[in-house]
Scaffold this motif. Structure first.
Motif, PDB file in Angstrom:
ATOM      1  N   LEU A   5       0.837  -1.198   0.000  1.00  0.00           N
ATOM      2  CA  LEU A   5       0.000   0.000   0.000  1.00  0.00           C
ATOM      3  C   LEU A   5       0.876   1.254   0.000  1.00  0.00           C
ATOM      4  CD1 LEU A   5      -2.794  -0.934   2.554  1.00  0.00           C
ATOM      5  CD2 LEU A   5      -2.800  -1.193   0.073  1.00  0.00           C
ATOM      6  N   THR A   6       0.476   2.194  -0.799  1.00  0.00           N
ATOM      7  CA  THR A   6       1.176   3.481  -0.861  1.00  0.00           C
ATOM      8  C   THR A   6       0.241   4.564  -0.328  1.00  0.00           C
ATOM      9  OG1 THR A   6       2.424   2.757  -2.801  1.00  0.00           O
ATOM     10  CG2 THR A   6       2.368   5.118  -2.337  1.00  0.00           C
ATOM     11  N   VAL A   7       0.665   5.223   0.727  1.00  0.00           N
ATOM     12  CA  VAL A   7      -0.162   6.208   1.415  1.00  0.00           C
ATOM     13  C   VAL A   7       0.485   7.586   1.300  1.00  0.00           C
ATOM     14  CG1 VAL A   7      -1.201   6.876   3.612  1.00  0.00           C
ATOM     15  CG2 VAL A   7      -0.954   4.449   3.026  1.00  0.00           C
ATOM     16  N   SER A   8      -0.356   8.577   0.992  1.00  0.00           N
ATOM     17  CA  SER A   8       0.135   9.954   0.902  1.00  0.00           C
ATOM     18  C   SER A   8       0.243  10.567   2.295  1.00  0.00           C
ATOM     19  CB  SER A   8      -0.817  10.786   0.046  1.00  0.00           C
ATOM     20  OG  SER A   8      -0.439  12.152   0.069  1.00  0.00           O
ATOM     21  N   LEU A   9       1.420  11.203   2.566  1.00  0.00           N
ATOM     22  CA  LEU A   9       1.646  11.846   3.857  1.00  0.00           C
ATOM     23  C   LEU A   9       1.549  13.369   3.764  1.00  0.00           C
ATOM     24  CD1 LEU A   9       4.673   9.715   5.130  1.00  0.00           C
ATOM     25  CD2 LEU A   9       2.240   9.368   5.561  1.00  0.00           C
ATOM     26  N   GLY A  10       1.129  13.829   2.608  1.00  0.00           N
ATOM     27  CA  GLY A  10       1.009  15.282   2.425  1.00  0.00           C
ATOM     28  C   GLY A  10       2.138  15.828   1.567  1.00  0.00           C
ATOM     29  N   ILE A  11       2.249  17.161   1.556  1.00  0.00           N
ATOM     30  CA  ILE A  11       3.243  17.834   0.714  1.00  0.00           C
ATOM     31  C   ILE A  11       4.420  18.280   1.573  1.00  0.00           C
ATOM     32  CG2 ILE A  11       3.661  19.809  -0.802  1.00  0.00           C
ATOM     33  CD1 ILE A  11       0.714  19.693  -1.558  1.00  0.00           C
ATOM     34  N   ASP A  12       5.612  18.029   1.047  1.00  0.00           N
ATOM     35  CA  ASP A  12       6.826  18.473   1.739  1.00  0.00           C
ATOM     36  C   ASP A  12       6.904  19.998   1.659  1.00  0.00           C
ATOM     37  OD1 ASP A  12       9.396  19.098   2.587  1.00  0.00           O
ATOM     38  OD2 ASP A  12      10.249  17.266   1.752  1.00  0.00           O
ATOM     39  N   PRO A  13       6.896  20.683   2.792  1.00  0.00           N
ATOM     40  CA  PRO A  13       6.897  22.160   2.764  1.00  0.00           C
ATOM     41  C   PRO A  13       8.161  22.750   2.163  1.00  0.00           C
ATOM     42  CG  PRO A  13       7.260  21.334   4.987  1.00  0.00           C
ATOM     43  CD  PRO A  13       6.902  20.166   4.153  1.00  0.00           C
ATOM     44  N   GLN A  14       9.250  22.023   2.163  1.00  0.00           N
ATOM     45  CA  GLN A  14      10.496  22.553   1.646  1.00  0.00           C
ATOM     46  C   GLN A  14      10.612  22.379   0.135  1.00  0.00           C
ATOM     47  OE1 GLN A  14      13.646  20.693   3.871  1.00  0.00           O
ATOM     48  NE2 GLN A  14      13.119  21.739   5.789  1.00  0.00           N
ATOM     49  N   THR A  15      10.235  21.187  -0.365  1.00  0.00           N
ATOM     50  CA  THR A  15      10.382  20.910  -1.799  1.00  0.00           C
ATOM     51  C   THR A  15       9.079  21.042  -2.571  1.00  0.00           C
ATOM     52  OG1 THR A  15       9.979  18.542  -1.496  1.00  0.00           O
ATOM     53  CG2 THR A  15      12.258  19.314  -1.270  1.00  0.00           C
TER      54      THR A  15
ATOM     55  N   MET B 286       5.212  10.261  -0.075  1.00  0.00           N
ATOM     56  CA  MET B 286       4.526   8.974  -0.157  1.00  0.00           C
ATOM     57  C   MET B 286       5.220   7.965   0.754  1.00  0.00           C
ATOM     58  SD  MET B 286       2.249   9.892  -2.335  1.00  0.00           S
ATOM     59  CE  MET B 286       1.449   8.334  -2.724  1.00  0.00           C
ATOM     60  N   GLN B 287       4.418   7.122   1.402  1.00  0.00           N
ATOM     61  CA  GLN B 287       4.954   6.092   2.285  1.00  0.00           C
ATOM     62  C   GLN B 287       4.409   4.730   1.863  1.00  0.00           C
ATOM     63  OE1 GLN B 287       7.154   6.309   5.067  1.00  0.00           O
ATOM     64  NE2 GLN B 287       7.104   4.086   4.789  1.00  0.00           N
ATOM     65  N   GLU B 288       5.319   3.772   1.650  1.00  0.00           N
ATOM     66  CA  GLU B 288       4.900   2.428   1.251  1.00  0.00           C
ATOM     67  C   GLU B 288       4.814   1.505   2.465  1.00  0.00           C
ATOM     68  OE1 GLU B 288       7.566   0.984  -1.703  1.00  0.00           O
ATOM     69  OE2 GLU B 288       6.579   2.083  -3.340  1.00  0.00           O
ATOM     70  N   PHE B 289       3.753   0.683   2.452  1.00  0.00           N
ATOM     71  CA  PHE B 289       3.551  -0.298   3.516  1.00  0.00           C
ATOM     72  C   PHE B 289       3.471  -1.691   2.880  1.00  0.00           C
ATOM     73  CE2 PHE B 289       1.895   3.641   5.234  1.00  0.00           C
ATOM     74  CZ  PHE B 289       2.397   3.649   6.532  1.00  0.00           C
TER      75      PHE B 289
END
Length: 280
Positions: A207-217, A222-225
């Protein structure tokens, strides 16, 4: 007592063949194999009691009652009953003894026979045939044919054993019946367990879950489980084992049978694959 109505070898083998052919043909819900047993014993009844109408009628009634056991184990009972009735043909006392013996033995013999001739071949030869078929080989299907031929040849021997032993077969087999059943059950469970681990597939997706937008880049994080990796770390083959337990549990319910279970598994596989939970 002088034995004047002994069957010859051809007549004995003919009765054996009649049971092999008739055991299941006349199966019905009222008497199950009773009709097949009666038609099997007709040559014996005619030979022993053909000139004694009262005994002939008694034998016809005795051999048409409810009867049900594993067909291969039935060969022993048929052979045993033939021997008993031959020994007491003049008085007809063997009819009652043979009838009582077959009634007493059909249940225990079915327990042993179903394990040896149904459960074990299905598990052992079925797993081999399925594995070969999965690899594209047609040799696996021939295993069933070889087994059926072996069982047919064995049935001739079982009949001969029953005939030679007569009523003594009860004492001969009583000591080993439980051992044979227990050993066959262990073998069957071992093979089924191996089939679950190797043949049942329940591959979980990563599963690939979105963790939001990186404020710096400004890039999406994305995080894979890897679900399958997590389950394998708990116990390899855990999901197939749990799935097999679920199917076994459902088969124990009144509203479920084997056909419904197959359809349920197919629908469940389609749904889980559509949701992206399992690999296709």
């Amino acid at each position: 007592m002088t034995q004047t109505k002994r069957l010859n070898k051809q007549e004995l083998r003919r009765i054996n063949l009649r049971w092999i052919w008739n055991a299941q043909i006349g199966w019905n819900y009222e008497r199950m194999q009773g009709l097949g047993y009666l038609t099997t014993m007709l040559p014996l009844i005619e030979k022993l009691y053909g000139d004694q109408p009262a005994l002939k009628k008694k034998a016809l009634q005795a051999h048409s009652v409810f009867f049900n056991t594993t067909p291969a184990m039935g060969d022993i009972i048929v052979g045993m009953n033939v021997a008993i009735e031959e020994e007491m043909a003049e008085t007809g006392a063997g009819i009652d003894i043979a009838s009582s013996m077959k009634t007493a033995l059909m249940g225990p013999f079915a327990g042993v026979g179903d394990t040896i001739f149904s459960m074990i071949p299905g598990a052992v030869f079925g797993s081999i045939a399925a594995t070969m078929a999965k690899e594209g080989s047609i040799v696996g299907i021939m295993i069933w044919e070889v087994w059926l031929i072996a069982v047919l040849l064995l049935r001739f021997k079982l009949y001969d054993i029953g005939y030679q032993q007569g009523a003594k077969i009860v004492n001969t087999l009583s000591g080993i019946k439980e051992t044979i059943t227990a050993a066959a059950s262990v073998l069957g469970l071992t093979v089924v367990g191996g089939m679950i681990a190797t043949m049942v597939k329940f591959p979980l997706k990563t599963l690939t879950v979105s963790l939001g937008i990186d404020p710096q880049t400004g890039e999406m994080l994305m995080q894979e489980f890897p679900l399958q990796k997590y389950m394998d770390s708990i116990m390899p083959g855990l999901m197939p084992a749990l799935f097999a337990v679920l199917c076994y549990w459902m088969l124990g319910k009144k509203w479920m049978n084997s056909n419904r279970l197959i359809l349920t598994v197919l629908l469940l596989a389609i749904v889980l694959a559509s949701l992206g939970i399992v690999e296709v």
